[in-house]
Structures are given as C-alpha cells and as structure tokens.
Design a protein around this motif. Structure first.
Motif, short mmCIF file in Angstrom:
data_model
loop_
_atom_site.label_atom_id
_atom_site.label_comp_id
_atom_site.label_asym_id
_atom_site.label_seq_id
_atom_site.Cartn_x
_atom_site.Cartn_y
_atom_site.Cartn_z
N LYS A 113 0.83 -1.20 0.00
CA LYS A 113 0.00 0.00 0.00
C LYS A 113 0.87 1.26 0.00
CE LYS A 113 -1.91 1.34 3.79
NZ LYS A 113 -2.76 1.40 5.01
N GLU A 114 1.98 1.21 0.75
CA GLU A 114 2.86 2.39 0.85
C GLU A 114 3.45 2.78 -0.50
OE1 GLU A 114 2.00 0.49 4.34
OE2 GLU A 114 3.37 -0.40 2.87
N ASP A 115 3.58 1.81 -1.40
CA ASP A 115 4.18 2.10 -2.70
C ASP A 115 3.27 2.92 -3.60
OD1 ASP A 115 6.42 0.75 -1.93
OD2 ASP A 115 5.86 -1.14 -2.91
N LEU A 116 2.02 3.06 -3.21
CA LEU A 116 1.13 3.96 -3.95
C LEU A 116 1.62 5.41 -3.82
CD1 LEU A 116 -2.27 2.41 -2.87
CD2 LEU A 116 -1.48 2.61 -5.23
N MET A 117 2.18 5.73 -2.67
CA MET A 117 2.75 7.07 -2.45
C MET A 117 4.23 7.10 -2.83
SD MET A 117 0.78 9.56 -1.29
CE MET A 117 1.80 10.62 -0.27
N LEU A 118 4.94 6.05 -2.46
CA LEU A 118 6.39 5.99 -2.71
C LEU A 118 6.64 5.20 -3.98
CD1 LEU A 118 7.41 5.19 0.97
CD2 LEU A 118 7.37 7.43 -0.13
N ASP A 119 6.09 5.70 -5.09
CA ASP A 119 6.12 4.94 -6.34
C ASP A 119 7.37 5.22 -7.18
OD1 ASP A 119 5.23 7.52 -6.80
OD2 ASP A 119 4.12 6.96 -8.58
N ARG A 120 8.20 6.16 -6.78
CA ARG A 120 9.42 6.47 -7.54
C ARG A 120 10.60 5.71 -6.93
NH1 ARG A 120 8.55 11.09 -10.90
NH2 ARG A 120 10.80 11.16 -11.20
N ALA B 55 4.28 3.67 8.64
CA ALA B 55 4.49 2.62 7.64
C ALA B 55 5.32 3.13 6.47
CB ALA B 55 3.14 2.09 7.14
N MET B 56 5.04 4.35 6.02
CA MET B 56 5.82 4.90 4.91
C MET B 56 7.23 5.27 5.35
SD MET B 56 3.36 7.04 2.34
CE MET B 56 2.19 7.79 3.47
N GLN B 57 7.40 5.68 6.60
CA GLN B 57 8.73 5.94 7.11
C GLN B 57 9.56 4.65 7.12
OE1 GLN B 57 10.32 8.96 8.16
NE2 GLN B 57 8.61 9.68 6.91
N ALA B 58 8.93 3.55 7.52
CA ALA B 58 9.62 2.26 7.50
C ALA B 58 10.00 1.86 6.08
CB ALA B 58 8.74 1.19 8.14
N ARG B 59 9.08 2.10 5.14
CA ARG B 59 9.37 1.77 3.74
C ARG B 59 10.51 2.64 3.21
NH1 ARG B 59 10.19 -1.77 0.13
NH2 ARG B 59 9.01 -1.67 -1.83
N ALA C 96 4.18 19.46 0.88
CA ALA C 96 2.91 18.84 1.26
C ALA C 96 3.00 17.32 1.15
CB ALA C 96 1.78 19.39 0.39
N TRP C 97 3.65 16.84 0.10
CA TRP C 97 3.79 15.40 -0.11
C TRP C 97 4.63 14.78 1.00
CZ3 TRP C 97 7.79 11.94 -1.09
CH2 TRP C 97 7.41 10.69 -1.59
N TRP C 98 5.78 15.41 1.33
CA TRP C 98 6.64 14.87 2.38
C TRP C 98 5.97 14.96 3.75
CZ3 TRP C 98 10.43 11.66 1.96
CH2 TRP C 98 11.18 11.62 0.77
N ARG C 99 5.09 15.93 3.94
CA ARG C 99 4.37 16.03 5.21
C ARG C 99 3.47 14.81 5.41
NH1 ARG C 99 2.12 20.96 4.62
NH2 ARG C 99 3.98 22.02 5.40
N VAL C 100 2.82 14.38 4.33
CA VAL C 100 1.98 13.19 4.39
C VAL C 100 2.83 11.96 4.70
CG1 VAL C 100 0.49 11.65 3.06
CG2 VAL C 100 0.22 14.13 2.86
#
Length: 208
Positions: A30-37, A96-100, A86-90
């Motif tokens: 799920k986290e890769d939806l945001m961290l897709d690069r 979970a995204m920090q762990a990813r 704004a993106w990095w704030r999310v």
C-alpha cells in the motif's frame, strides 16, 4: 483525515473502481502507492553515473556533477517547493511509509557501494555509500525546513546545495583515507634481529 495508515487497500481499490488484486498487480505494498518512484528513492541516477564515470574521475566529482545536473533539471530527487513539502508532510505522518523509506535507503546504500567498488566493496565503501544516502536525505530535510518557514524555492535549493557540499566533502575525505594510509610508512619501528648467545671460550671453561 484518517491518515494514510488507516486507509485499507480495499478502500483504495473501491475508490479507484478496480479490484484489490488489480492494485496489487502494480503495487506490492500500500505504501508504494505514495512511494512509487523507487528508482529515485534508491538514488538510481547516482549509482548509474558512478558506474559510467570516466576513467580517472574521482567518485565525488561524479556525484557533484550528477547533483548539479539534477538541480538544473528540477528533478524530484532534489526539487523542493510547496507541493513537494505537502507530499513529504503526508509521508512523515505515516510510520508505515517511514519504514518503507528506510528500506529504500538501505537498498540505495548497498547499490551505491556496489557502484563505487563492485564486488570488492569493503567497509569503507559501504560507509561512504551510507554517507551519500544520508547526505541527500539531510539536504532534502534542510530544504524542506526552509520552505516550511516561508522561504523561497531558491533559498531551499541553496540550503540543499550547501548540505550536499559538506556531505560530499566528508565522503571525499573518507574515500581518500585508505589511500593515504597505505602510502604512509608504518609507524611501528622495525625490530632489530636478536643475537644468538655467544659460546663461552675454552679458557673460561678451564677456569671454572
């Protein structure tokens, strides 16, 4: 409002009008939806440039050249503006995204070490690679703080460049240290060969 970690894949799939399996076909987590690069987060431009650098060019010179090119192009790795903040704030609000992100950083460090020294990468190469990853992350954080405090994108870019300069100087010193150490003579004095004990003379034997 609930935060990214509270949103389920089922909800995301329903909002997109697709099945959950369709989402998973494109994104392993799920986290890769945001961290897709993924390539950018693992510093692909850096490691590719290191592998292709001209013979005789120092690794730090290559890295400086890459950073300059990315800044000139406004590449997402180095660009900081209101939308990026704004993106990095999310991302920062999601454990979970920090762990990813940490997983991506570990992968980036391993890949940069391989680009620096290949299969011969030793502890120094891995330490230098980790410092490269830390430099980029710290420079980005410094630039984000500038924008969050009302500074311009130009000032944020200057803050990014300043931290990168300091970080790459440290990388350069680290990579130069083994060469300097091997070029210096050993500080341990050479030991004189021990002398064999002398045999007593025949006269000394007779006088006993």
């Amino acid at each position: 409002d609930r935060g990214c970690d509270a949103v389920t894949l089922d909800e995301i799939a329903a909002a997109a009008g697709v099945s959950k399996m369709t989402v998973l076909n494109y994104f392993a987590r799920k986290e890769d939806l945001m961290l897709d690069r993924e390539d950018d987060l693992q510093l692909a431009p850096f490691r590719e440039a290191l592998r292709a650098r001209p013979a005789g060019e120092a690794p730090v010179a290559t890295l400086r050249r890459v950073v300059d090119a990315l800044r000139a192009a406004g590449h997402p790795i180095v660009r900081v503006d209101g939308n990026i903040v704004a993106w990095w704030r999310v991302v920062a609000a999601s454990p979970a995204m920090q762990a990813r992100l940490r997983e991506h950083a570990d992968a980036a460090a391993d890949a940069v070490a391989d680009a620096l020294a290949g299969a011969a990468a030793d502890g120094v190469a891995h330490l230098a690679a980790g410092l490269v990853v830390l430099t980029v992350r710290t420079a980005r954080a410094a630039a984000l703080r500038v924008v969050e405090r009302g500074g311009s994108a130009k000032k944020a870019d200057a803050a990014f460049a300043d931290v990168v300069d300091h970080g790459l100087r440290a990388v350069d010193a680290l990579l130069a240290a083994p060469a300097k150490a091997s070029a210096q003579p050993s500080s341990t004095p050479a030991r004189a060969p021990s002398k064999a004990p002398s045999k007593p003379s025949p006269r000394a034997k007779r006088s006993r």
